[in-house]
Design a protein around this motif. Structure first.
Motif, PDB file in Angstrom:
ATOM      1  N   CYS A 155       0.830  -1.215   0.000  1.00 47.58           N
ATOM      2  CA  CYS A 155       0.000   0.000   0.000  1.00 47.58           C
ATOM      3  C   CYS A 155       0.864   1.265   0.000  1.00 47.58           C
ATOM      4  O   CYS A 155       1.786   1.380   0.808  1.00 47.58           O
ATOM      5  CB  CYS A 155      -0.897  -0.005   1.236  1.00 47.58           C
ATOM      6  N   ASN A 157       0.212   3.967   1.270  1.00 50.73           N
ATOM      7  CA  ASN A 157       0.060   4.602   2.583  1.00 50.73           C
ATOM      8  C   ASN A 157       0.358   3.643   3.734  1.00 50.73           C
ATOM      9  O   ASN A 157       0.055   3.957   4.887  1.00 50.73           O
ATOM     10  CB  ASN A 157      -1.377   5.106   2.771  1.00 50.73           C
ATOM     11  N   SER A 159      -1.248   1.087   4.626  1.00 51.05           N
ATOM     12  CA  SER A 159      -2.508   0.849   5.339  1.00 51.05           C
ATOM     13  C   SER A 159      -2.662  -0.636   5.672  1.00 51.05           C
ATOM     14  O   SER A 159      -2.276  -1.501   4.883  1.00 51.05           O
ATOM     15  CB  SER A 159      -3.677   1.302   4.458  1.00 51.05           C
ATOM     16  N   MET A 161      -5.679  -1.904   6.226  1.00 48.79           N
ATOM     17  CA  MET A 161      -7.132  -2.076   6.128  1.00 48.79           C
ATOM     18  C   MET A 161      -7.548  -3.463   5.630  1.00 48.79           C
ATOM     19  O   MET A 161      -8.546  -4.004   6.088  1.00 48.79           O
ATOM     20  CB  MET A 161      -7.725  -1.002   5.205  1.00 48.79           C
ATOM     21  N   ASP A 191      -5.121   2.152  14.276  1.00 46.48           N
ATOM     22  CA  ASP A 191      -4.728   3.573  14.218  1.00 46.48           C
ATOM     23  C   ASP A 191      -3.567   3.853  15.172  1.00 46.48           C
ATOM     24  O   ASP A 191      -2.634   4.582  14.828  1.00 46.48           O
ATOM     25  CB  ASP A 191      -5.926   4.471  14.570  1.00 46.48           C
ATOM     26  N   GLY A 196      -1.316   3.645   7.802  1.00 54.99           N
ATOM     27  CA  GLY A 196      -1.940   4.755   7.078  1.00 54.99           C
ATOM     28  C   GLY A 196      -3.381   4.479   6.690  1.00 54.99           C
ATOM     29  O   GLY A 196      -3.922   3.396   6.943  1.00 54.99           O
ATOM     30  N   ASN A 197      -3.978   5.473   6.062  1.00 54.74           N
ATOM     31  CA  ASN A 197      -5.364   5.332   5.604  1.00 54.74           C
ATOM     32  C   ASN A 197      -5.410   4.604   4.262  1.00 54.74           C
ATOM     33  O   ASN A 197      -4.480   4.663   3.475  1.00 54.74           O
ATOM     34  CB  ASN A 197      -6.004   6.711   5.428  1.00 54.74           C
ATOM     35  N   CYS A 198      -6.539   3.969   4.007  1.00 56.45           N
ATOM     36  CA  CYS A 198      -6.752   3.294   2.722  1.00 56.45           C
ATOM     37  C   CYS A 198      -6.895   4.360   1.635  1.00 56.45           C
ATOM     38  O   CYS A 198      -7.613   5.342   1.810  1.00 56.45           O
ATOM     39  CB  CYS A 198      -8.011   2.443   2.798  1.00 56.45           C
ATOM     40  N   SER A 199      -6.175   4.160   0.522  1.00 55.56           N
ATOM     41  CA  SER A 199      -6.267   5.138  -0.567  1.00 55.56           C
ATOM     42  C   SER A 199      -6.912   4.530  -1.811  1.00 55.56           C
ATOM     43  O   SER A 199      -6.789   5.065  -2.906  1.00 55.56           O
ATOM     44  CB  SER A 199      -4.876   5.677  -0.900  1.00 55.56           C
ATOM     45  N   ASN A 221     -16.062  -0.842   6.110  1.00 62.40           N
ATOM     46  CA  ASN A 221     -16.371   0.596   6.127  1.00 62.40           C
ATOM     47  C   ASN A 221     -17.869   0.831   6.311  1.00 62.40           C
ATOM     48  O   ASN A 221     -18.282   1.721   7.060  1.00 62.40           O
ATOM     49  CB  ASN A 221     -15.890   1.265   4.837  1.00 62.40           C
TER      50      ASN A 221
END
Ligand code: SF4
Ligand code: FES
Length: 230
Positions: A155, A157, A159, A161, A191, A196-199, A221
Protein backbone atom coordinates in the motif's frame (compact mmCIF):
# COMPACT_ATOMS: atom_id res chain seq x y z
CA UNK A 1 14.28 -22.97 -20.35
CA UNK A 2 17.69 -24.02 -18.92
CA UNK A 3 17.64 -26.27 -15.81
CA UNK A 4 19.88 -23.79 -14.01
CA UNK A 5 20.05 -20.01 -14.20
CA UNK A 6 22.25 -17.19 -12.94
CA UNK A 7 20.82 -14.27 -11.00
CA UNK A 8 22.14 -11.03 -9.54
CA UNK A 9 20.61 -10.33 -6.14
CA UNK A 10 20.62 -6.86 -4.61
CA UNK A 11 19.65 -7.61 -1.03
CA UNK A 12 18.88 -5.05 1.68
CA UNK A 13 21.25 -5.41 4.63
CA UNK A 14 20.54 -3.62 7.90
CA UNK A 15 22.01 -4.54 11.28
CA UNK A 16 18.99 -3.37 13.29
CA UNK A 17 16.20 -0.81 13.18
CA UNK A 18 18.49 2.01 14.37
CA UNK A 19 21.35 1.42 11.93
CA UNK A 20 21.45 2.69 8.34
CA UNK A 21 20.91 0.00 5.70
CA UNK A 22 22.26 -0.58 2.21
CA UNK A 23 22.01 -3.02 -0.66
CA UNK A 24 24.61 -5.75 -1.00
CA UNK A 25 25.08 -7.41 -4.39
CA UNK A 26 25.41 -11.18 -4.79
CA UNK A 27 25.99 -12.88 -8.15
CA UNK A 28 24.60 -16.40 -7.85
CA UNK A 29 25.52 -18.95 -10.54
CA UNK A 30 23.81 -22.21 -11.46
CA UNK A 31 20.59 -22.04 -9.42
CA UNK A 32 18.32 -25.03 -10.05
CA UNK A 33 15.03 -23.63 -11.39
CA UNK A 34 13.11 -26.12 -9.19
CA UNK A 35 14.53 -24.54 -6.04
CA UNK A 36 12.35 -22.22 -4.02
CA UNK A 37 13.26 -18.58 -3.54
CA UNK A 38 13.96 -19.21 0.14
CA UNK A 39 16.22 -22.16 -0.74
CA UNK A 40 18.18 -19.74 -2.92
CA UNK A 41 18.56 -17.39 0.08
CA UNK A 42 19.78 -20.42 2.06
CA UNK A 43 22.44 -20.95 -0.67
CA UNK A 44 23.57 -17.34 -0.22
CA UNK A 45 23.66 -17.80 3.54
CA UNK A 46 25.75 -21.01 3.30
CA UNK A 47 28.30 -19.07 1.26
CA UNK A 48 28.27 -16.15 3.72
CA UNK A 49 28.65 -18.48 6.71
CA UNK A 50 31.60 -20.30 5.06
CA UNK A 51 33.24 -16.91 4.55
CA UNK A 52 32.68 -16.07 8.23
CA UNK A 53 30.18 -13.34 7.31
CA UNK A 54 26.80 -12.53 8.79
CA UNK A 55 23.97 -14.51 7.09
CA UNK A 56 20.92 -12.68 5.74
CA UNK A 57 18.03 -12.62 8.22
CA UNK A 58 14.65 -13.48 6.71
CA UNK A 59 11.36 -14.88 8.01
CA UNK A 60 10.35 -18.47 7.19
CA UNK A 61 8.62 -21.42 8.81
CA UNK A 62 5.98 -23.56 7.10
CA UNK A 63 7.15 -23.39 3.43
CA UNK A 64 3.59 -24.03 2.22
CA UNK A 65 1.96 -20.61 2.43
CA UNK A 66 0.04 -21.14 5.65
CA UNK A 67 1.99 -19.53 8.52
CA UNK A 68 2.63 -16.00 7.20
CA UNK A 69 6.21 -15.88 8.51
CA UNK A 70 7.91 -15.23 5.17
CA UNK A 71 7.89 -12.07 3.11
CA UNK A 72 10.08 -9.72 1.13
CA UNK A 73 9.57 -7.26 -1.69
CA UNK A 74 11.10 -8.42 -4.99
CA UNK A 75 11.47 -5.77 -7.68
CA UNK A 76 8.75 -3.75 -5.96
CA UNK A 77 6.30 -6.64 -5.54
CA UNK A 78 5.57 -8.06 -2.05
CA UNK A 79 6.02 -11.88 -2.19
CA UNK A 80 7.35 -11.52 -5.75
CA UNK A 81 5.79 -11.66 -9.21
CA UNK A 82 3.37 -14.62 -8.85
CA UNK A 83 -0.16 -13.65 -7.86
CA UNK A 84 -1.71 -15.62 -5.00
CA UNK A 85 1.65 -16.95 -3.83
CA UNK A 86 3.63 -16.34 -0.65
CA UNK A 87 7.41 -15.93 -0.84
CA UNK A 88 7.99 -19.50 0.36
CA UNK A 89 5.89 -20.84 -2.56
CA UNK A 90 7.83 -18.84 -5.15
CA UNK A 91 10.19 -20.84 -7.37
CA UNK A 92 13.28 -19.82 -9.30
CA UNK A 93 11.61 -20.90 -12.57
CA UNK A 94 9.58 -17.66 -12.32
CA UNK A 95 12.70 -15.62 -13.09
CA UNK A 96 14.77 -15.22 -16.26
CA UNK A 97 18.40 -16.21 -16.65
CA UNK A 98 20.58 -13.16 -16.04
CA UNK A 99 17.85 -11.18 -14.26
CA UNK A 100 18.65 -8.74 -11.42
CA UNK A 101 16.36 -8.98 -8.38
CA UNK A 102 16.11 -6.13 -5.89
CA UNK A 103 15.08 -7.72 -2.59
CA UNK A 104 13.84 -5.54 0.28
CA UNK A 105 11.97 -5.95 3.57
CA UNK A 106 8.39 -4.77 4.11
CA UNK A 107 8.72 -1.01 4.51
CA UNK A 108 6.15 0.51 6.85
CA UNK A 109 6.20 2.55 10.04
CA UNK A 110 4.09 -0.15 11.70
CA UNK A 111 6.68 -2.85 10.81
CA UNK A 112 10.10 -1.75 12.15
CA UNK A 113 13.05 -3.65 10.70
CA UNK A 114 14.55 -6.27 13.02
CA UNK A 115 17.43 -7.15 10.69
CA UNK A 116 17.92 -7.32 6.89
CA UNK A 117 14.65 -8.72 5.44
CA UNK A 118 13.09 -9.51 8.81
CA UNK A 119 10.53 -7.07 10.24
CA UNK A 120 8.64 -6.82 13.52
CA UNK A 121 4.95 -7.55 12.82
CA UNK A 122 3.87 -7.58 16.46
CA UNK A 123 1.53 -4.67 15.59
CA UNK A 124 -0.67 -7.29 13.90
CA UNK A 125 -0.60 -9.43 17.07
CA UNK A 126 -1.75 -6.45 19.12
CA UNK A 127 -4.63 -5.84 16.68
CA UNK A 128 -5.66 -9.52 16.74
CA UNK A 129 -5.46 -9.55 20.55
CA UNK A 130 -8.50 -7.24 20.54
CA UNK A 131 -10.42 -10.45 19.76
CA UNK A 132 -9.26 -12.79 22.56
CA UNK A 133 -11.25 -15.80 21.29
CA UNK A 134 -10.22 -15.32 17.63
CA UNK A 135 -8.94 -18.90 17.33
CA UNK A 136 -12.42 -20.28 18.06
CA UNK A 137 -14.20 -18.23 15.38
CA UNK A 138 -15.06 -19.78 12.00
CA UNK A 139 -12.92 -18.29 9.25
CA UNK A 140 -14.77 -17.46 6.02
CA UNK A 141 -13.23 -19.22 2.97
CA UNK A 142 -12.60 -15.89 1.22
CA UNK A 143 -10.85 -14.24 4.20
CA UNK A 144 -8.19 -16.77 5.23
CA UNK A 145 -5.62 -14.17 6.20
CA UNK A 146 -2.23 -15.54 7.30
CA UNK A 147 -1.06 -12.25 8.91
CA UNK A 148 1.88 -11.90 6.52
CA UNK A 149 1.71 -8.10 6.10
CA UNK A 150 2.11 -8.01 2.30
CA UNK A 151 -1.01 -5.82 2.05
CA UNK A 152 0.69 -3.17 4.21
CA UNK A 153 3.95 -3.44 2.24
CA UNK A 154 2.07 -3.01 -1.06
CA UNK A 155 0.00 0.00 0.00
CA UNK A 156 1.35 3.49 -0.85
CA UNK A 157 0.06 4.60 2.58
CA UNK A 158 1.13 1.44 4.45
CA UNK A 159 -2.51 0.85 5.34
CA UNK A 160 -3.51 -2.30 7.23
CA UNK A 161 -7.13 -2.08 6.13
CA UNK A 162 -7.22 -5.35 4.17
CA UNK A 163 -5.77 -7.24 7.13
CA UNK A 164 -8.20 -5.68 9.62
CA UNK A 165 -11.16 -6.06 7.25
CA UNK A 166 -10.37 -9.77 6.82
CA UNK A 167 -10.31 -10.15 10.62
CA UNK A 168 -13.59 -8.22 10.98
CA UNK A 169 -15.15 -10.72 8.55
CA UNK A 170 -14.27 -13.42 11.09
CA UNK A 171 -16.54 -11.70 13.63
CA UNK A 172 -19.75 -12.36 11.70
CA UNK A 173 -20.75 -15.29 13.92
CA UNK A 174 -20.62 -13.16 17.09
CA UNK A 175 -23.67 -11.50 18.69
CA UNK A 176 -24.10 -7.91 17.42
CA UNK A 177 -22.89 -6.02 20.55
CA UNK A 178 -19.75 -8.17 20.80
CA UNK A 179 -19.00 -7.86 17.08
CA UNK A 180 -19.32 -4.09 17.34
CA UNK A 181 -16.95 -3.65 20.28
CA UNK A 182 -14.34 -6.03 18.83
CA UNK A 183 -14.41 -4.26 15.48
CA UNK A 184 -14.07 -0.82 17.10
CA UNK A 185 -11.20 -2.05 19.27
CA UNK A 186 -9.34 -3.51 16.27
CA UNK A 187 -9.75 -0.30 14.25
CA UNK A 188 -8.59 1.81 17.22
CA UNK A 189 -5.53 -0.43 17.70
CA UNK A 190 -4.77 -0.24 13.95
CA UNK A 191 -4.73 3.57 14.22
CA UNK A 192 -2.52 3.48 17.33
CA UNK A 193 0.02 1.31 15.50
CA UNK A 194 0.65 4.02 12.90
CA UNK A 195 -0.74 2.35 9.78
CA UNK A 196 -1.94 4.75 7.08
CA UNK A 197 -5.36 5.33 5.60
CA UNK A 198 -6.75 3.29 2.72
CA UNK A 199 -6.27 5.14 -0.57
CA UNK A 200 -8.27 2.71 -2.73
CA UNK A 201 -5.22 1.78 -4.79
CA UNK A 202 -6.10 -1.95 -4.57
CA UNK A 203 -2.39 -2.82 -4.34
CA UNK A 204 -3.18 -4.78 -1.17
CA UNK A 205 -5.49 -7.19 -3.00
CA UNK A 206 -2.93 -7.72 -5.78
CA UNK A 207 -0.19 -8.57 -3.25
CA UNK A 208 -2.22 -10.79 -0.92
CA UNK A 209 -1.07 -14.43 -1.16
CA UNK A 210 -4.57 -15.54 -0.13
CA UNK A 211 -6.19 -13.26 -2.75
CA UNK A 212 -8.42 -11.62 -0.18
CA UNK A 213 -10.68 -9.12 -1.92
CA UNK A 214 -10.94 -5.41 -1.14
CA UNK A 215 -14.70 -6.09 -0.93
CA UNK A 216 -13.98 -6.92 2.72
CA UNK A 217 -12.76 -3.32 3.21
CA UNK A 218 -16.00 -2.01 1.70
CA UNK A 219 -18.01 -4.26 4.06
CA UNK A 220 -16.01 -3.08 7.07
CA UNK A 221 -16.37 0.60 6.13
CA UNK A 222 -20.12 0.15 5.70
CA UNK A 223 -20.41 -1.59 9.07
CA UNK A 224 -18.21 1.07 10.74
CA UNK A 225 -20.47 3.85 9.40
CA UNK A 226 -23.61 2.00 10.58
CA UNK A 227 -22.13 1.54 14.05
CA UNK A 228 -21.16 5.21 14.30
CA UNK A 229 -24.64 6.36 13.21
CA UNK A 230 -26.50 4.06 15.62
S1 SF4 B 1 -4.83 -9.66 4.12
FE1 SF4 B 1 -3.53 -10.94 2.76
S2 SF4 B 1 -1.66 -9.76 2.49
FE2 SF4 B 1 -2.72 -8.90 4.28
S3 SF4 B 1 -1.86 -9.95 6.05
FE3 SF4 B 1 -3.69 -11.10 5.41
S4 SF4 B 1 -2.92 -12.68 4.01
FE4 SF4 B 1 -1.28 -11.17 4.21
S1 FES C 1 6.97 -19.65 5.46
FE1 FES C 1 4.88 -19.89 6.11
S2 FES C 1 3.74 -18.71 4.71
FE2 FES C 1 5.77 -18.63 3.94
Amino acid sequence: MPKEINLTLKIWRQKDRHSPGKFEVFKIQGIDIDKSFLEMLDMVNEKLTKEGRDPIAFGHDCSDGTCGACGAVINGQPHGPVRGSSLCQLHIRNFKDGETLVIEPWRAKGFPIIKDLSVDRSAFDRIISQVPDAQALPVPKDAQCINCGACVAACPNASAMLFVAAKVSHLNSLPAPEKKIRMLNMVAQMDREGFGNCSNSYECEAACPKEISVVHIAHMNKYYRQVNLS
